[in-house]
Write a protein that holds these residues in place. Structure first.
Motif, PDB file in Angstrom:
ATOM      1  N   PRO A  10     -31.417  23.178  11.127  1.00 40.38           N
ATOM      2  CA  PRO A  10     -32.004  23.139   9.786  1.00 40.38           C
ATOM      3  C   PRO A  10     -31.411  24.233   8.906  1.00 40.38           C
ATOM      4  O   PRO A  10     -31.030  25.303   9.392  1.00 40.38           O
ATOM      5  CB  PRO A  10     -33.494  23.393  10.051  1.00 40.38           C
ATOM      6  N   THR A  11     -31.347  23.958   7.612  1.00 44.70           N
ATOM      7  CA  THR A  11     -30.652  24.853   6.684  1.00 44.70           C
ATOM      8  C   THR A  11     -31.162  26.287   6.752  1.00 44.70           C
ATOM      9  O   THR A  11     -30.376  27.242   6.743  1.00 44.70           O
ATOM     10  CB  THR A  11     -30.781  24.324   5.245  1.00 44.70           C
ATOM     11  N   ASP A  12     -32.487  26.463   6.866  1.00 48.04           N
ATOM     12  CA  ASP A  12     -33.025  27.818   6.841  1.00 48.04           C
ATOM     13  C   ASP A  12     -32.767  28.589   8.134  1.00 48.04           C
ATOM     14  O   ASP A  12     -33.002  29.798   8.188  1.00 48.04           O
ATOM     15  CB  ASP A  12     -34.532  27.786   6.555  1.00 48.04           C
ATOM     16  N   LEU A  13     -32.252  27.906   9.173  1.00 48.92           N
ATOM     17  CA  LEU A  13     -31.911  28.592  10.424  1.00 48.92           C
ATOM     18  C   LEU A  13     -30.409  28.826  10.567  1.00 48.92           C
ATOM     19  O   LEU A  13     -29.965  29.428  11.545  1.00 48.92           O
ATOM     20  CB  LEU A  13     -32.405  27.786  11.628  1.00 48.92           C
ATOM     21  N   THR A  14     -29.630  28.376   9.596  1.00 47.79           N
ATOM     22  CA  THR A  14     -28.170  28.456   9.710  1.00 47.79           C
ATOM     23  C   THR A  14     -27.688  29.887   9.914  1.00 47.79           C
ATOM     24  O   THR A  14     -26.875  30.167  10.809  1.00 47.79           O
ATOM     25  CB  THR A  14     -27.510  27.854   8.458  1.00 47.79           C
ATOM     26  N   ASP A  15     -28.156  30.804   9.083  1.00 45.51           N
ATOM     27  CA  ASP A  15     -27.691  32.193   9.179  1.00 45.51           C
ATOM     28  C   ASP A  15     -28.035  32.797  10.530  1.00 45.51           C
ATOM     29  O   ASP A  15     -27.219  33.495  11.149  1.00 45.51           O
ATOM     30  CB  ASP A  15     -28.299  33.037   8.055  1.00 45.51           C
ATOM     31  N   ALA A  16     -29.254  32.532  11.021  1.00 43.61           N
ATOM     32  CA  ALA A  16     -29.681  33.097  12.299  1.00 43.61           C
ATOM     33  C   ALA A  16     -28.847  32.550  13.453  1.00 43.61           C
ATOM     34  O   ALA A  16     -28.437  33.289  14.357  1.00 43.61           O
ATOM     35  CB  ALA A  16     -31.161  32.806  12.536  1.00 43.61           C
ATOM     36  N   VAL A  17     -28.570  31.252  13.427  1.00 42.22           N
ATOM     37  CA  VAL A  17     -27.766  30.645  14.491  1.00 42.22           C
ATOM     38  C   VAL A  17     -26.327  31.147  14.423  1.00 42.22           C
ATOM     39  O   VAL A  17     -25.720  31.479  15.451  1.00 42.22           O
ATOM     40  CB  VAL A  17     -27.818  29.109  14.388  1.00 42.22           C
ATOM     41  N   ALA A  36     -23.523  18.621   7.678  1.00 47.41           N
ATOM     42  CA  ALA A  36     -23.165  17.464   8.501  1.00 47.41           C
ATOM     43  C   ALA A  36     -24.365  16.830   9.196  1.00 47.41           C
ATOM     44  O   ALA A  36     -24.274  15.698   9.674  1.00 47.41           O
ATOM     45  CB  ALA A  36     -22.130  17.866   9.544  1.00 47.41           C
ATOM     46  N   SER A  37     -25.455  17.552   9.272  1.00 47.20           N
ATOM     47  CA  SER A  37     -26.643  17.011   9.945  1.00 47.20           C
ATOM     48  C   SER A  37     -27.581  16.367   8.929  1.00 47.20           C
ATOM     49  O   SER A  37     -27.991  17.002   7.954  1.00 47.20           O
ATOM     50  CB  SER A  37     -27.372  18.134  10.695  1.00 47.20           C
ATOM     51  N   LEU A  38     -27.913  15.108   9.149  1.00 44.96           N
ATOM     52  CA  LEU A  38     -28.825  14.392   8.257  1.00 44.96           C
ATOM     53  C   LEU A  38     -30.269  14.469   8.742  1.00 44.96           C
ATOM     54  O   LEU A  38     -31.200  14.495   7.939  1.00 44.96           O
ATOM     55  CB  LEU A  38     -28.397  12.926   8.140  1.00 44.96           C
ATOM     56  N   LYS A  39     -30.452  14.494  10.047  1.00 48.60           N
ATOM     57  CA  LYS A  39     -31.805  14.560  10.601  1.00 48.60           C
ATOM     58  C   LYS A  39     -31.769  15.394  11.869  1.00 48.60           C
ATOM     59  O   LYS A  39     -31.296  14.902  12.905  1.00 48.60           O
ATOM     60  CB  LYS A  39     -32.333  13.155  10.890  1.00 48.60           C
ATOM     61  N   PRO A  40     -32.204  16.661  11.796  1.00 48.91           N
ATOM     62  CA  PRO A  40     -32.779  17.341  10.633  1.00 48.91           C
ATOM     63  C   PRO A  40     -31.704  17.673   9.593  1.00 48.91           C
ATOM     64  O   PRO A  40     -30.528  17.843   9.938  1.00 48.91           O
ATOM     65  CB  PRO A  40     -33.356  18.629  11.237  1.00 48.91           C
ATOM     66  N   ALA A  41     -32.112  17.788   8.351  1.00 48.28           N
ATOM     67  CA  ALA A  41     -31.181  18.103   7.279  1.00 48.28           C
ATOM     68  C   ALA A  41     -30.663  19.532   7.463  1.00 48.28           C
ATOM     69  O   ALA A  41     -31.445  20.469   7.614  1.00 48.28           O
ATOM     70  CB  ALA A  41     -31.865  17.956   5.922  1.00 48.28           C
ATOM     71  N   GLY A  42     -29.351  19.669   7.494  1.00 46.62           N
ATOM     72  CA  GLY A  42     -28.792  20.996   7.681  1.00 46.62           C
ATOM     73  C   GLY A  42     -27.356  20.933   8.157  1.00 46.62           C
ATOM     74  O   GLY A  42     -26.597  20.038   7.761  1.00 46.62           O
ATOM     75  N   GLY A  70     -34.743  22.118  15.659  1.00 52.79           N
ATOM     76  CA  GLY A  70     -33.423  21.511  15.539  1.00 52.79           C
ATOM     77  C   GLY A  70     -33.080  20.668  16.746  1.00 52.79           C
ATOM     78  O   GLY A  70     -33.958  20.145  17.428  1.00 52.79           O
ATOM     79  N   GLY A  71     -31.788  20.538  17.013  1.00 52.66           N
ATOM     80  CA  GLY A  71     -31.335  19.753  18.157  1.00 52.66           C
ATOM     81  C   GLY A  71     -30.308  20.512  18.965  1.00 52.66           C
ATOM     82  O   GLY A  71     -29.447  21.189  18.404  1.00 52.66           O
ATOM     83  N   ILE A  72     -30.425  20.402  20.282  1.00 52.36           N
ATOM     84  CA  ILE A  72     -29.476  21.045  21.201  1.00 52.36           C
ATOM     85  C   ILE A  72     -29.032  20.005  22.219  1.00 52.36           C
ATOM     86  O   ILE A  72     -29.857  19.443  22.942  1.00 52.36           O
ATOM     87  CB  ILE A  72     -30.109  22.243  21.931  1.00 52.36           C
ATOM     88  N   VAL A  73     -27.724  19.737  22.240  1.00 49.93           N
ATOM     89  CA  VAL A  73     -27.161  18.781  23.198  1.00 49.93           C
ATOM     90  C   VAL A  73     -26.117  19.508  24.039  1.00 49.93           C
ATOM     91  O   VAL A  73     -25.266  20.222  23.503  1.00 49.93           O
ATOM     92  CB  VAL A  73     -26.505  17.579  22.479  1.00 49.93           C
ATOM     93  N   ILE A  74     -26.197  19.321  25.363  1.00 50.54           N
ATOM     94  CA  ILE A  74     -25.286  19.993  26.291  1.00 50.54           C
ATOM     95  C   ILE A  74     -24.426  18.952  26.993  1.00 50.54           C
ATOM     96  O   ILE A  74     -24.948  17.980  27.548  1.00 50.54           O
ATOM     97  CB  ILE A  74     -26.076  20.810  27.339  1.00 50.54           C
ATOM     98  N   ASP A  75     -23.107  19.151  26.956  1.00 50.70           N
ATOM     99  CA  ASP A  75     -22.166  18.273  27.644  1.00 50.70           C
ATOM    100  C   ASP A  75     -21.306  19.096  28.590  1.00 50.70           C
ATOM    101  O   ASP A  75     -21.113  20.296  28.382  1.00 50.70           O
ATOM    102  CB  ASP A  75     -21.250  17.551  26.646  1.00 50.70           C
TER     103      ASP A  75
END
Length: 338
Positions: A10-17, A36-42, A70-75
């Motif tokens: 999410p946009t408000d977490l961008t700086d922290a991440v 690039a993220s539509l859902k969640p927006a960010g 947000g979303g976390i995917v591990i490959d």
């Protein structure tokens, strides 16, 4: 060995991440795709992380709230043939083959704690194979029943819940293990009663000497030792993603064969078969759970120590970067004029 992370932020977490990832020497190929993220927006972040450091990095991301919002995917990449991958692994403590991604272990335990129709079908088929193995005194069918049995995933979930202090997970998994075994035993018992009424099976088929399968309902000290070893190997294989070792675990313990023998014992109501089979089943389950819990606790302590060491080194690196070179460092000393 690296793992690939894709993060929807999410946009408000961008700086922290971004701050969490940008100065971490244990990851590389950090990519930031704005909007690039539509859902969640960010935004979308991608990075390749040393497997040994994956748990620590995920903990840091969850600390800023990404896991909840947000979303976390591990490959797992098939290969990482570039020099920076080696540098990233050198920056992390431990060996990637020994590394445990605890978030994945916990997720798998959550999935296993809730049985599916497929799980019940496999357990009933395995128990049926075991009962036929008893009737025909076939060691081959005993092995087949062990391999088909799906119960170890639930046993591992119990171990995970206890080792991580997730008591609801442990209780839910234990309840699942008990009622699914009870269900399979009752189903095969009813099938045995039907077979007996049709003169397909007799009590003598179960109680006669069985040199190939008699061990199923005769537990001893070695049964418990094998259960301990199998529990250790099985949990270690699942935690470190070494699934090839699981076949050896499946054919080492007689949980499902004991359940099949117990179903037949109940059908003919033979006290010795019932008590022996129940004791074998309980001994195997207890041994695997005890060993599995101890294995996970030891792994957890070791990797917590390594994670703390990695976090301390990362903090020191960031602090040095913020302060700049010390006055006595070669970079800070001005060249003398001659």
């Amino acid at each position: 060995m690296l793992v690939h992370l894709r993060l929807n932020v999410p946009t408000d977490l961008t700086d922290a991440v971004r701050d969490t990832l940008s100065d971490d020497a244990r990851l590389t190929n950090l990519t930031h795709l704005r909007g690039a993220s539509l859902k969640p927006a960010g935004d979308v972040f991608e990075a390749d992380v040393a497997r040994e450091a994956a748990t620590a990095v995920l903990d840091d991301l969850n600390a800023v709230g990404l896991g909840h919002r947000g979303g976390i995917v591990i490959d797992q990449p098939l290969g990482t043939p570039f020099d920076a991958a080696h540098d990233v692994e050198e920056a992390a403590h431990g060996d990637p083959d020994d590394a445990v991604i605890w978030h994945l272990v916990e997720r798998e335990a959550e999935k296993a704690s809730s049985p599916t129709a497929t799980y019940l079908v496999f357990l009933c088929i395995a128990t049926a194979l075991a009962s036929i193995a008893v009737i025909t005194d076939s060691a081959v069918l005993v092995v087949g029943a062990m391999v088909v049995g799906p119960e170890f995933a639930v046993i591992a979930a119990i171990c995970t819940g206890i080792a991580l202090g997730r008591w609801r997970l442990a209780a839910r998994s234990a309840a699942t293990l008990l009622w699914t075994f009870a269900f399979a035993i009752v189903v095969i018992m009813l099938a045995a009663l039907l077979a007996a009424s049709l003169d397909v099976v007799s009590a003598a088929d179960v109680t006669r000497p069985r040199p190939q399968t008699g061990f199923i309902w005769r537990p001893d000290l070695w049964s418990f030792i094998v259960a301990l070893l199998a529990g250790t190997a099985g949990v270690l294989a699942l935690a470190t993603d070494k699934t090839s070792a699981m076949v050896g675990v499946f054919i080492s313990v007689t949980t499902v064969p004991a359940a099949g023998n117990l179903a037949l014992g109940l059908a003919i109501f033979d006290t010795a078969e019932i008590t022996g089979s129940a004791a074998q089943l309980a001994m195997n389950l207890a041994g695997m759970i005890i060993a599995g819990v101890l294995t996970l606790v030891v792994q957890r302590l070791v990797w917590r120590h390594l994670s703390d060491a990695m976090r301390h080194r990362s903090s020191e690196r960031r602090l040095r970067a913020q302060l700049g070179p010390s006055p006595t460092s070669p970079a800070a000393v001005a060249p003398r004029e001659h």
